[in-house]
Design a protein around this motif. Sequence first.
Motif, short mmCIF file in Angstrom:
data_model
loop_
_atom_site.label_atom_id
_atom_site.label_comp_id
_atom_site.label_asym_id
_atom_site.label_seq_id
_atom_site.Cartn_x
_atom_site.Cartn_y
_atom_site.Cartn_z
N PHE A 3 31.64 52.13 3.84
CA PHE A 3 31.09 51.26 2.80
C PHE A 3 31.89 51.42 1.51
CE2 PHE A 3 28.35 50.15 -0.70
CZ PHE A 3 27.72 48.99 -0.28
N GLU A 4 32.22 52.67 1.14
CA GLU A 4 32.98 52.92 -0.07
C GLU A 4 34.40 52.36 0.05
OE1 GLU A 4 31.73 54.08 -2.87
OE2 GLU A 4 29.81 54.13 -1.82
N ARG A 5 35.00 52.52 1.22
CA ARG A 5 36.34 51.98 1.43
C ARG A 5 36.34 50.46 1.26
NH1 ARG A 5 37.00 53.28 6.48
NH2 ARG A 5 38.15 55.22 6.24
N GLU A 6 35.32 49.81 1.83
CA GLU A 6 35.23 48.36 1.73
C GLU A 6 34.93 47.91 0.29
OE1 GLU A 6 35.20 45.76 4.78
OE2 GLU A 6 36.75 47.29 4.53
N LEU A 7 34.13 48.69 -0.41
CA LEU A 7 33.80 48.37 -1.80
C LEU A 7 35.05 48.41 -2.67
CD1 LEU A 7 31.18 47.71 -3.39
CD2 LEU A 7 31.01 50.14 -3.93
N ARG A 8 35.89 49.40 -2.45
CA ARG A 8 37.12 49.52 -3.23
C ARG A 8 38.14 48.46 -2.83
NH1 ARG A 8 37.47 56.19 -3.72
NH2 ARG A 8 35.25 56.39 -4.22
N ARG A 9 38.15 48.12 -1.54
CA ARG A 9 39.05 47.06 -1.08
C ARG A 9 38.62 45.72 -1.68
NH1 ARG A 9 40.04 43.86 3.98
NH2 ARG A 9 37.91 44.30 4.62
N PHE A 10 37.32 45.46 -1.71
CA PHE A 10 36.80 44.24 -2.31
C PHE A 10 37.13 44.17 -3.79
CE2 PHE A 10 33.59 41.84 -4.60
CZ PHE A 10 33.48 40.67 -3.86
N ALA A 11 36.93 45.28 -4.50
CA ALA A 11 37.20 45.31 -5.94
C ALA A 11 38.66 44.97 -6.22
CB ALA A 11 36.86 46.69 -6.51
N GLY A 12 39.58 45.52 -5.42
CA GLY A 12 40.99 45.28 -5.63
C GLY A 12 41.44 43.89 -5.24
N ARG A 13 41.04 43.46 -4.04
CA ARG A 13 41.54 42.18 -3.53
C ARG A 13 40.83 40.97 -4.12
NH1 ARG A 13 42.93 42.71 2.93
NH2 ARG A 13 44.39 44.47 2.77
N GLN A 14 39.54 41.08 -4.34
CA GLN A 14 38.77 39.94 -4.79
C GLN A 14 38.53 39.90 -6.29
OE1 GLN A 14 38.36 37.69 -2.64
NE2 GLN A 14 38.84 38.89 -0.81
N ARG A 15 38.61 41.04 -6.94
CA ARG A 15 38.33 41.06 -8.37
C ARG A 15 39.49 41.55 -9.22
NH1 ARG A 15 34.99 38.14 -6.59
NH2 ARG A 15 32.74 38.51 -6.55
N GLY A 16 40.54 42.07 -8.58
CA GLY A 16 41.68 42.58 -9.34
C GLY A 16 41.35 43.82 -10.14
N LEU A 17 40.38 44.62 -9.67
CA LEU A 17 39.93 45.82 -10.37
C LEU A 17 40.14 47.04 -9.49
CD1 LEU A 17 36.55 44.39 -11.72
CD2 LEU A 17 38.70 44.59 -13.00
#
Length: 504
Positions: A450-464
């Motif tokens: 879940f944490e890995r996906e949360l960080r992947r989402f933040a980077g790819r979808q939000r640029g954060l």
Amino acid sequence: MSGGPRPGPRAAAAMALVPVKRRRTAAAAGPVLPEAAEPGRFPGVVLCLVERGLGARRRALLAGRARAAGFCLHGPGSAAVTHAVAEQCSADEALAWLARRRGSTPGDRTETSTGLALLDLSWLLESLDAGRPLDIEPRHRLPVSGVTPSKEPDPAVLPAYGCQRRTPLAHHNAMLTEALETLARDAAFSGDETRSLAFTRAASALKALPRRLGSLRDLAALPGVGKHCRRVIQEVLEDGSSAEVEAVRRSERYRTMQLFTGIFGVGTRTAASWYQEGLRTLADLRATGPRLSRQQQAGLQYWEDLATPVTLAEAEAIRELVQAEAQRILPDATVTLVGGFRRGKPMGHDVDLLLSHPEEGREQALLGPLVASLEQQGLLLYQQRQPNTFGQEPSSSSMDQFERCFAIARLALPGAGDPGAWRATRVDLVVAPRSQFAFALLGWTGSRHFERELRRFAGRQRGLALSSHGLYDPQREMFLPATTEEEIFQLLGLDYVAPTERNA
């Protein structure tokens, strides 16, 4: 006794999560979308990002990503707009926003009369991932006001990222996920992280299904399920087991790697090197003696106890003991039980405790005296402390850099009949300053995927960039503050997922 070396000015600034570099206020919100723009790579597709629900900053970030991918963007006043993209609002609310920006009334222009597609942000994110505008499906359209969509997820439309899905501890496809997770572990034992992650993502999607998978037809649009996973799933559905999975489980290498990596202080690489040297059993390891690190020697010494699951009641007893001692040393100190127990697990193999204090900086004086006191009372059988290195040195590791103590605790067993009965239990003590506590709580709750996906989402979808220390905005060169997990999800534009639904 101090709680580790005090950080210098640079580290203190980072720990307080203040802006790394100040910029002019006008630039903070990002560029304003123009009323017209150059044609994009996709004729007939002109986007307008509805600020309502997105917010100015996220709207600007998404606009930059869309332009970089070749999409044409216009402002709300342009008659050329074909696709209006919004989030967390209805079709009527999006139309009302567009009308106000044009100085007209909502009824002046409708999707039916103009062909304007009113779309959820998911359409744009999926299109950006695909590198082209995707065909519009019913699930992509904004809901009509007053119509509440079903909360039960449809297998064909599960969100792509594990952090967008709710995954309870008990699910309907345990036989399938156990098979895929066996292959994921075996791939990790071989050092193939890419293949391991592919099996893990497929298992994660199956765990989020609201019902038992009945046939391969249900896998048609399930995210993260490739050909290899489909083949394994088909075998299990048709035969009750997979020949490949059973062969892995029977193999000497898999069983040995499972044994060795279950020892405190032993990672995959170390276990693999031991296997290559011909070691197979705990007796083989004990015979190597001085070759083992101090941590590994302790893990081997107390292996039988540490291999026995810890109950929630035992974990709570340890938390209460540590909290009482922490508050004696530093009044108002807090101790929070995290990890699998916070996600609702009734048992686990270690106890993760997150320590903090309401006053920023006071927590630095906690861990040293706490560990010394627990040792003096004979409650620690082994301990290894690490200082806080956040802001002092760059790190590419996914591990956080909090001050911590890896320990083996002596847990009393009051119901054993013998007043002196005890068992060894793994305990991690992690210290987070108050400004980073919400991020540390999120990171240490898990699950790991879940944490890995949360960080992947933040980077790819939000640029954060998300970590257990904070949420960093590289465009503005600053950390975005949050005091609760709910605020972090809000900053990422995600629905809040409760800890008990993060078992991805």
